[in-house]
Scaffold this active site. Sequence first.
Site, PDB file in Angstrom:
ATOM      1  N   THR A 134       0.845  -1.072   0.061  1.00 13.82           N
ATOM      2  CA  THR A 134       0.104  -0.102   0.042  1.00 13.82           C
ATOM      3  C   THR A 134       0.778   1.278  -0.120  1.00 13.82           C
ATOM      4  O   THR A 134       0.594   2.309  -0.696  1.00 13.82           O
ATOM      5  CB  THR A 134      -1.017   0.129   1.187  1.00 13.82           C
ATOM      6  OG1 THR A 134      -1.913  -1.197   1.038  1.00 13.82           O
ATOM      7  CG2 THR A 134      -1.784   1.172   1.278  1.00 13.82           C
ATOM      8  N   SER A 148       5.161  -6.939  -1.335  1.00 12.63           N
ATOM      9  CA  SER A 148       4.722  -6.908   0.004  1.00 12.63           C
ATOM     10  C   SER A 148       5.311  -8.190   0.458  1.00 12.63           C
ATOM     11  O   SER A 148       4.909  -9.354   0.187  1.00 12.63           O
ATOM     12  CB  SER A 148       3.109  -6.929   0.128  1.00 12.63           C
ATOM     13  OG  SER A 148       2.762  -6.821   1.597  1.00 12.63           O
ATOM     14  N   CYS A 188     -19.723 -10.897   3.491  1.00 12.51           N
ATOM     15  CA  CYS A 188     -21.128 -11.343   3.868  1.00 12.51           C
ATOM     16  C   CYS A 188     -21.640 -10.785   5.340  1.00 12.51           C
ATOM     17  O   CYS A 188     -20.762 -10.990   6.222  1.00 12.51           O
ATOM     18  CB  CYS A 188     -21.174 -12.997   4.084  1.00 12.51           C
ATOM     19  SG  CYS A 188     -23.164 -13.465   4.529  1.00 12.51           S
TER      20      CYS A 188
END
Length: 512
Positions: free
Chosen positions: A73, A211, A337
């Site tokens: 990131t 990463s 979910c």
Amino acid sequence: MHSEIYLDANATSPILPAAREAAQAALSDTFGNPSSSHGAGLRARALLDDARERARRVIQAGNGRLLFTSGATEGIQTAVLSALCAVRARRAAGLPCGDLLVYGATEHKAVPESLAHWNALLGTGLTLQALPVDGDGRHRLDVLRELMPRTALLCTMAANNETGVVSDLGGIADVLEACGSGALWLVDCVQALGKLPLALERTRIDYAPFSGHKLYAPKGVGMLYVREGAPYTPLICGGGQEAGQRSGTENMAGIAALGAVLRALEEGGTFKTTAQLAAARAPGDGAARRLPDLVFNAPFEHALPTTLNFSVPGMSGKALLDLFDAANLRVSAGSACSAGQAAPSHVLVAMGLPAWRCANAVRLSFGPLADDAFIDAACARIAHCGRALGAAPPPAQCATVDPVVPETGQGSVTALDRDELACFLDRHPGALLLDVREACEHAAGGAQLAGRATRNLPLSRLADEGEWLRDETRPLVFFCRSGKRSAQAARLALAFGQRRVWHLAGGLALLG
């Protein structure tokens, strides 16, 4: 069935033993600040330089920059900032520059979010434009040709984190060359390290973030490649570490661990080769097909052999994840979910797959450290889950029970943590332990609490047990995988007249 089998390497990986040892040595022995000029500092500097040179050789960085970061990131943010600062400078100088920020429609959310953030903050006023993909998940090169004359920055990935689909980077490079484009090019290489051949110095790629924790190094360490001559603006300024490219005292434990992983990649013999990984996928494919009517969501010929993404008709991704978790098989749902509502995967939606597949996908992923014994054990466990489905099919929908809780004073639900459970059972030896996971989960892997027998009573059937719940005089302790359904079950017991009930907070997942 009690041992955990971890199949979520695309999310994060375990630590390579050599990497753990290297990190511990950096913490205890080579703990000096690499910016210090005394002996301890010089030893730390030597470790840092060795890791950097290994990284350069592994990814074939040539004369490009190679700096250590906190992860992908940060690398993406740095690359986007660098590119947009260059765009702004070109505009200020009256030089031609595109007005589009083009990114693959299946990119990790870190990319479009970074583009939007820096575009707004720097006031560059560019337009974000998603590059569509075809049904196989690969970029539409015909659309890219149309967009390139207006593109200032192009962002794609080497391999997709959800589906494993490998981008046609050669085809993209050909489009850039054919269009004579001066656009900068960012390629997210997070899923490529150790799985795909990398020779960045021979490519048109300007920025490539990596990463460490996706390939057996710890979280909190990564690296960024910047092609020689590509514009660069530091994201973090301060003491001038990393040759002024990324200030802040270096994370030496993380860099040492990443260096150990890079050593293993460079020397060979530790990780499976690309060909060996491809061979390892075949038994996984066969085992997964034991799940009824399974459909794979990405073509094998265009995907990493370490990633399987599939959907099963009639089963939610959450139900599948619960089934695998009951068998101590750790996988990822391909979509979120929440409260029974599945949010479809933006990756699969972009591929144009049917809505039920987008909302209910599951991903299995392993790393190149996986040996034949691990693959065989995983396949056996997946096949066991298939048999459990046949023996105890799940309900058609995710169970959602949210009864009206009686007014305060009419009863209460008490959450027990792992430590409190043992004390509670000592005080209440006659307590009834109720497993509210679905029958197929129980069939995939039964459960005991503190060595005590339990009764399986699925949450989806609990509403039918109102009379029994009302009359039961023993203390009731509900538990499930994560604690969510057990809390619902406890509230339902209250609604049926129980004065006080208990549930296991955090569920079986926190019991280890």
